[in-house]
Design a protein around this motif. Sequence first.
Motif, short mmCIF file in Angstrom:
data_model
loop_
_atom_site.label_atom_id
_atom_site.label_comp_id
_atom_site.label_asym_id
_atom_site.label_seq_id
_atom_site.Cartn_x
_atom_site.Cartn_y
_atom_site.Cartn_z
N ILE A 31 7.88 -2.47 12.05
CA ILE A 31 7.13 -3.94 12.03
C ILE A 31 6.11 -4.28 13.11
O ILE A 31 6.52 -3.73 14.24
CB ILE A 31 8.22 -4.87 11.96
CG1 ILE A 31 9.42 -4.65 11.01
CG2 ILE A 31 7.69 -6.35 12.08
CD1 ILE A 31 10.35 -5.52 11.04
N PHE A 32 4.85 -4.58 12.47
CA PHE A 32 3.75 -4.92 13.27
C PHE A 32 3.31 -6.19 12.90
O PHE A 32 3.46 -6.57 11.94
CB PHE A 32 2.56 -3.70 13.05
CG PHE A 32 2.98 -2.30 13.40
CD1 PHE A 32 3.10 -1.85 14.44
CD2 PHE A 32 3.57 -1.62 12.23
CE1 PHE A 32 3.36 -0.56 15.01
CE2 PHE A 32 3.84 -0.25 12.44
CZ PHE A 32 3.81 0.14 13.65
N GLN A 33 2.78 -6.79 13.98
CA GLN A 33 2.18 -8.13 13.82
C GLN A 33 0.68 -8.18 13.46
O GLN A 33 0.06 -9.27 12.79
CB GLN A 33 2.36 -9.14 15.12
CG GLN A 33 3.80 -9.31 15.58
CD GLN A 33 4.60 -9.87 14.32
OE1 GLN A 33 4.06 -10.96 13.85
NE2 GLN A 33 5.80 -9.47 14.11
N THR A 34 0.04 -7.29 14.11
CA THR A 34 -1.61 -7.04 13.79
C THR A 34 -1.76 -5.68 13.28
O THR A 34 -1.28 -4.68 13.60
CB THR A 34 -2.40 -7.46 15.30
OG1 THR A 34 -2.04 -6.22 16.08
CG2 THR A 34 -2.10 -8.82 15.62
N ARG A 75 4.55 3.98 2.79
CA ARG A 75 4.42 2.47 2.53
C ARG A 75 4.17 1.45 3.45
O ARG A 75 4.90 1.48 4.39
CB ARG A 75 5.69 2.14 1.56
CG ARG A 75 5.64 0.86 0.95
CD ARG A 75 6.88 0.54 0.02
NE ARG A 75 7.96 0.78 0.65
CZ ARG A 75 9.09 0.70 0.13
NH1 ARG A 75 9.43 0.33 -1.18
NH2 ARG A 75 10.42 0.75 0.96
N LEU A 76 3.01 0.78 3.28
CA LEU A 76 2.88 -0.43 4.09
C LEU A 76 3.06 -1.65 3.31
O LEU A 76 2.57 -1.78 2.13
CB LEU A 76 1.33 -0.39 4.40
CG LEU A 76 1.03 0.28 5.66
CD1 LEU A 76 -0.84 0.41 5.76
CD2 LEU A 76 1.43 -0.11 6.84
N ILE A 77 3.87 -2.43 3.73
CA ILE A 77 4.19 -3.81 3.15
C ILE A 77 3.64 -4.89 4.19
O ILE A 77 4.08 -5.02 5.07
CB ILE A 77 5.80 -3.92 2.91
CG1 ILE A 77 6.24 -2.78 2.17
CG2 ILE A 77 5.87 -5.51 2.32
CD1 ILE A 77 7.83 -3.14 1.75
N ILE A 78 2.39 -5.78 3.42
CA ILE A 78 2.01 -6.60 4.02
C ILE A 78 2.24 -7.89 3.75
O ILE A 78 1.90 -8.45 2.39
CB ILE A 78 0.47 -6.39 4.18
CG1 ILE A 78 -0.02 -5.32 4.46
CG2 ILE A 78 -0.47 -7.66 4.94
CD1 ILE A 78 -0.38 -3.98 3.63
N ARG A 79 2.95 -8.81 4.57
CA ARG A 79 3.17 -10.25 4.19
C ARG A 79 2.43 -11.05 4.65
O ARG A 79 2.09 -11.08 6.17
CB ARG A 79 4.76 -10.43 4.84
CG ARG A 79 5.76 -9.73 3.90
CD ARG A 79 7.07 -10.08 4.32
NE ARG A 79 7.96 -9.50 3.59
CZ ARG A 79 8.61 -8.20 3.92
NH1 ARG A 79 7.91 -7.32 4.95
NH2 ARG A 79 9.36 -7.81 3.17
N ILE A 121 3.63 -6.69 9.15
CA ILE A 121 3.45 -5.69 8.45
C ILE A 121 4.42 -4.57 8.80
O ILE A 121 4.62 -4.12 9.71
CB ILE A 121 2.00 -4.75 9.36
CG1 ILE A 121 0.79 -5.63 8.91
CG2 ILE A 121 1.70 -3.57 8.41
CD1 ILE A 121 -0.50 -5.36 9.53
N ASP A 122 5.01 -4.11 7.64
CA ASP A 122 6.05 -3.12 8.04
C ASP A 122 5.50 -1.65 7.17
O ASP A 122 4.88 -1.54 6.22
CB ASP A 122 7.18 -3.31 6.72
CG ASP A 122 7.87 -4.88 7.07
OD1 ASP A 122 7.69 -5.33 8.06
OD2 ASP A 122 8.74 -5.12 6.26
N PHE A 147 0.81 -1.08 0.22
CA PHE A 147 -0.08 0.07 -0.01
C PHE A 147 1.05 1.10 0.09
O PHE A 147 1.58 1.37 0.85
CB PHE A 147 -0.78 0.23 1.23
CG PHE A 147 -2.12 -0.74 1.17
CD1 PHE A 147 -1.78 -2.26 1.21
CD2 PHE A 147 -3.17 -0.30 1.35
CE1 PHE A 147 -3.01 -2.96 1.49
CE2 PHE A 147 -4.43 -1.15 0.91
CZ PHE A 147 -4.16 -2.50 1.25
N ARG A 148 0.77 2.01 -0.97
CA ARG A 148 1.42 3.21 -0.84
C ARG A 148 0.40 4.26 -0.75
O ARG A 148 -0.81 4.29 -1.23
CB ARG A 148 2.00 3.63 -2.53
CG ARG A 148 3.08 2.66 -2.62
CD ARG A 148 3.74 3.01 -3.82
NE ARG A 148 4.78 2.13 -4.50
CZ ARG A 148 6.00 1.92 -4.10
NH1 ARG A 148 6.55 2.69 -3.36
NH2 ARG A 148 6.72 0.97 -4.48
#
Length: 114
Positions: free
Chosen positions: A73-76, A43-47, A61-62, A33-34
Amino acid sequence: MLSRTKQYLRKNGYFYKKEYIRPLLTPDNIYIFRFGRDRLDNRLIIRYSHKWTGRQRINEIDLRLHKQKHPRIFQTESELLQYLEGHLLKHEAKVRAREAKAKQEHQVPDGASK
């Protein structure tokens, strides 16, 4: 995916663009997500991966605000929203102040010749 985050971004006047990446060497899928008000420079990078039932499971989630080198870095999604509510508007104001200061330094005074 991340519907509460999308609602938060829309409510606060941010635009976003969503991209999907499927890496070849890892089982994870990736959404990028930009988002931003004027430029899409955050920028959000969701793996994420899929459970055996087909549901999506977010692994990581970065978050990179204004092209940071080291992401948060987030887990939820709840942790992410809590961070965004506390830091996003403050960070945006700080960046705008820096840009205004840099623009002011580059202006030539009225009486000076070029």
